[in-house]
Design a protein around this motif. Structure first.
Motif, PDB file in Angstrom:
ATOM      1  N   THR A 101      -5.099  -0.196   3.090  1.00 36.46           N
ATOM      2  CA  THR A 101      -6.275  -1.006   2.767  1.00 36.46           C
ATOM      3  C   THR A 101      -6.459  -2.198   3.715  1.00 36.46           C
ATOM      4  O   THR A 101      -7.444  -2.911   3.608  1.00 36.46           O
ATOM      5  CB  THR A 101      -6.185  -1.548   1.328  1.00 36.46           C
ATOM      6  OG1 THR A 101      -5.025  -2.374   1.214  1.00 36.46           O
ATOM      7  CG2 THR A 101      -6.125  -0.414   0.314  1.00 36.46           C
ATOM      8  N   ASP A 114       0.830  -1.202   0.000  1.00 37.08           N
ATOM      9  CA  ASP A 114       0.000   0.000   0.000  1.00 37.08           C
ATOM     10  C   ASP A 114       0.871   1.262   0.000  1.00 37.08           C
ATOM     11  O   ASP A 114       1.868   1.323   0.727  1.00 37.08           O
ATOM     12  CB  ASP A 114      -0.885   0.069   1.259  1.00 37.08           C
ATOM     13  CG  ASP A 114      -2.047  -0.890   1.220  1.00 37.08           C
ATOM     14  OD1 ASP A 114      -2.345  -1.432   0.138  1.00 37.08           O
ATOM     15  OD2 ASP A 114      -2.668  -1.084   2.285  1.00 37.08           O
ATOM     16  N   CYS A 131      -0.389   6.904   1.561  1.00 40.23           N
ATOM     17  CA  CYS A 131      -1.656   7.654   1.570  1.00 40.23           C
ATOM     18  C   CYS A 131      -2.883   6.778   1.724  1.00 40.23           C
ATOM     19  O   CYS A 131      -3.936   7.256   2.128  1.00 40.23           O
ATOM     20  CB  CYS A 131      -1.805   8.446   0.277  1.00 40.23           C
ATOM     21  SG  CYS A 131      -2.107   7.392  -1.177  1.00 40.23           S
ATOM     22  N   CYS A 132      -2.762   5.518   1.342  1.00 44.70           N
ATOM     23  CA  CYS A 132      -3.992   4.761   1.094  1.00 44.70           C
ATOM     24  C   CYS A 132      -3.946   3.344   1.676  1.00 44.70           C
ATOM     25  O   CYS A 132      -3.924   2.361   0.931  1.00 44.70           O
ATOM     26  CB  CYS A 132      -4.235   4.686  -0.409  1.00 44.70           C
ATOM     27  SG  CYS A 132      -4.107   6.281  -1.233  1.00 44.70           S
TER      28      CYS A 132
END
Length: 148
Positions: free
Chosen positions: A138, A132, A135-136
């Motif tokens: 999961t 990942d 920023c993101c």
């Protein structure tokens, strides 16, 4: 269980009272006000910048206390946010910091599914998986925080 989400700048933190997003001002009882007062004082004391606060109440003793866990996301000086977490213990309407939770014990974003039981708090957060980007995240992870 009451959940309060708060976002404030340093200037407004000093000038304004904390405003709960999930509950209205009429819902704020003396215990909530006391907990928020301690959180605000700790944020000022530690100089945390641009704090975003999640305050979640529950009972750590099994005797009806209004204990809480506080997640403070704040500016780190870089491009990401830092997480500072405290467990608040309530005794006779007064709050103290019962534990500073380390980032090894609990990390991630979007705390949810919080459950309190005697001496322990369970929290699910969104965490980064191996590939990942920062920023993101999961991934999903549930943490168990022991509280004496």
């Amino acid at each position: 269980m009451a959940i309060y989400n708060l976002k404030r700048s340093v200037v407004s933190m000093i000038l304004l009272a904390l405003m709960p997003v999930v509950a209205s001002a009429e819902d704020e009882d003396p215990l909530t006000a006391a907990a928020l007062g301690l959180v605000e004082a700790r944020i000022r004391e530690l100089g945390l910048r641009d704090p975003s606060v999640n305050l979640i109440f529950g009972d750590l003793t099994g005797t009806g206390t209004a204990d809480a866990i506080v997640f403070v996301y704040h500016a780190s000086g870089g491009s990401g946010e830092m997480l500072t977490t405290w467990v608040l213990k309530e005794r006779s309407g007064t709050y103290t910091v019962g534990k500073d939770v380390s980032n090894e014990e609990l990390f991630g974003y979007d705390p949810r599914n919080v459950t309190f039981s005697p001496g322990q708090i369970s929290v699910t957060t969104t965490v980064p998986r191996d590939n990942d980007p920062h920023c993101c995240p999961t991934g999903v992870r549930t943490f168990q925080v022991s509280v004496d």
